[in-house]
Enzyme design. Structure first.
Site, PDB file in Angstrom:
ATOM      1  N   ASP A 188     -10.350   3.805   4.921  1.00 22.39           N
ATOM      2  CA  ASP A 188     -10.804   2.404   4.889  1.00 22.39           C
ATOM      3  C   ASP A 188     -12.330   2.315   4.871  1.00 22.39           C
ATOM      4  O   ASP A 188     -12.886   1.258   4.579  1.00 22.39           O
ATOM      5  CB  ASP A 188     -10.309   1.686   6.153  1.00 22.39           C
ATOM      6  CG  ASP A 188      -9.248   0.649   5.860  1.00 22.39           C
ATOM      7  OD1 ASP A 188      -9.190   0.171   4.719  1.00 22.39           O
ATOM      8  OD2 ASP A 188      -8.491   0.318   6.790  1.00 22.39           O
ATOM      9  N   LYS A 237       0.838  -1.207   0.000  1.00 19.51           N
ATOM     10  CA  LYS A 237       0.000   0.000   0.000  1.00 19.51           C
ATOM     11  C   LYS A 237       0.875   1.260   0.000  1.00 19.51           C
ATOM     12  O   LYS A 237       0.598   2.223  -0.721  1.00 19.51           O
ATOM     13  CB  LYS A 237      -0.914  -0.006   1.234  1.00 19.51           C
ATOM     14  CG  LYS A 237      -2.020  -1.055   1.152  1.00 19.51           C
ATOM     15  CD  LYS A 237      -2.783  -1.201   2.466  1.00 19.51           C
ATOM     16  CE  LYS A 237      -3.822  -2.309   2.388  1.00 19.51           C
ATOM     17  NZ  LYS A 237      -4.544  -2.520   3.656  1.00 19.51           N
ATOM     18  N   GLN A 239      -3.922  -1.155   9.898  1.00 15.45           N
ATOM     19  CA  GLN A 239      -3.986  -2.480   9.277  1.00 15.45           C
ATOM     20  C   GLN A 239      -4.592  -3.496  10.243  1.00 15.45           C
ATOM     21  O   GLN A 239      -4.197  -3.577  11.410  1.00 15.45           O
ATOM     22  CB  GLN A 239      -2.569  -2.915   8.841  1.00 15.45           C
ATOM     23  CG  GLN A 239      -2.517  -4.221   8.072  1.00 15.45           C
ATOM     24  CD  GLN A 239      -3.219  -4.177   6.720  1.00 15.45           C
ATOM     25  OE1 GLN A 239      -3.311  -3.132   6.088  1.00 15.45           O
ATOM     26  NE2 GLN A 239      -3.752  -5.300   6.284  1.00 15.45           N
TER      27      GLN A 239
HETATM   28  N1  GUN Z   1      -6.752  -6.288   6.494  1.00 16.52           N
HETATM   29  C1  GUN Z   1      -7.175  -6.972   5.409  1.00 16.52           C
HETATM   30  N2  GUN Z   1      -7.810  -6.143   4.545  1.00 16.52           N
HETATM   31  C2  GUN Z   1      -7.772  -4.919   5.096  1.00 16.52           C
HETATM   32  C3  GUN Z   1      -8.263  -3.626   4.667  1.00 16.52           C
HETATM   33  O1  GUN Z   1      -8.888  -3.453   3.614  1.00 16.52           O
HETATM   34  N3  GUN Z   1      -8.019  -2.606   5.526  1.00 16.52           N
HETATM   35  C4  GUN Z   1      -7.374  -2.769   6.717  1.00 16.52           C
HETATM   36  N4  GUN Z   1      -7.197  -1.707   7.482  1.00 16.52           N
HETATM   37  N5  GUN Z   1      -6.916  -3.930   7.129  1.00 16.52           N
HETATM   38  C5  GUN Z   1      -7.109  -5.003   6.324  1.00 16.52           C
END
Ligand code: GUN
Length: 302
Positions: free
Chosen positions: A121, A54, A98
């Site tokens: 998110d 990311k 995350q």
């Molecule tokens: N863990 C797995 N997918 C995601 C996501 O889309 N956002 C976040 N913050 N954590 C994740």
């Protein structure tokens, strides 16, 4: 005829090119560079890989990204304090914590303290509520990515029967709410299946579009779909494979070999939904930066 492959790498690249162009325009007109603050707690290897991906993607579109890493022993208070600091730091227009978090930390408590205007998110209850109401600010990245993957391959969802397998807060619930809205790119009839669903196959066989976020390999097999179905596989599962360089390989939730011959189209794993999630995070970060800079965005009712 083999199924069409829903190519997430290609569509994500298109979106990233669009975002990069918009980032340049935003910088030229306002001097603002979109910034994303990422919080990583602990040493889950999959989470560390996602965060690196990311971050790199942010830099590639001209945004800035900084990762704040806390040890797996971090207290809830420490994580909440870090989020509070990022809420007040004007360099960061978006904040991403995350998931999953170590068990001593409540994911809900952390999600709720993120400033909703920085919640790229889209998981804050306020943003979930706006999505439910039909006036979303940030659509959660994986649901938004699934919608774009289908639309940009020419699949109109209006009037289609979409069956979603899975009811997580991060995928199943928001994607079902997103696709049932009376809006362009949605307007589907949506059925949500989950672990307590009786006779799952009798429902999945009715799907025109089947979205699978069940969290286990082979949750959907060839006998569970009708001919001509369009399948979106959201699963990411490590299965051991002594022949693979790392001793494992990544598979989705769908038995690809069994379902692909029956499907009109299917997303692969890897290379389907995963890259789309990252692309939509960039789009949401850009949107947050535009909002902070006072630039209007489509759908911005907030
Ligand atoms: N863990 C797995 N997918 C995601 C996501 O889309 N956002 C976040 N913050 N954590 C994740």
């Amino acid at each position: 005829m083999p199924a069409k492959i829903l190519d997430g790498v290609k569509v994500a690249q298109e979106i990233r090119t669009e975002v990069a162009q918009d980032v340049r325009e935003l910088q030229q007109t306002t001097g603002v560079t979109p910034g994303l603050g990422v919080v990583l707690v602990g040493d889950n290897p999959a989470s560390a890989t996602y965060v690196r991906t990311k971050s790199k993607a942010c830099q590639e579109v001209g945004a800035v990204s900084e990762t704040f890493t806390l040890p797996k022993t971090a207290t809830e208070q420490e994580v909440l304090a870090l989020v509070a600091r990022l809420n007040h730091d004007p360099r960061f227009h978006g904040i991403l914590v995350q998931l999953p978090l170590p068990s001593q930390i409540s994911e809900r408590k952390v999600t709720v303290v993120i400033d909703p205007t920085k919640d790229v998110d889209g998981l804050h209850p306020l943003n979930m509520g706006l999505l439910l109401e039909g006036s979303p600010r940030f659509i959660p990245c994986t649901p938004a990515g699934i919608q774009q993957l289908l639309l940009r391959h020419g699949y109109d969802l209006a009037g289609k029967h979409v069956v979603v397998c899975g009811r997580s807060n991060i995928v199943g619930k928001p994607v079902s709410v997103l696709l049932l809205q009376k809006q362009r790119g949605a307007n589907a009839t949506v059925t949500v299946c989950h672990t307590a669903t009786r006779d799952l196959a009798s429902i999945t066989r009715q799907a025109d579009i089947l979205i699978v976020a069940a969290g286990r390999p082979n949750a959907i097999t060839g006998d569970m779909v009708k001919r001509g179905v369009v399948v979106v596989d959201v699963g990411v599962n490590r299965v051991s494979d002594p022949a693979a360089p790392r001793g494992y390989r990544i598979v989705g939730d769908v038995d690809f070999a069994g379902v692909e011959p029956l499907a009109e189209a299917i997303s692969p794993v890897p290379g389907g939904v995963g890259p789309m999630t990252v692309a939509m995070l960039l789009a949401n970060t850009l949107k947050a930066a535009k909002r902070a800079a006072g630039v209007a965005t489509a759908n911005s009712k907030d």
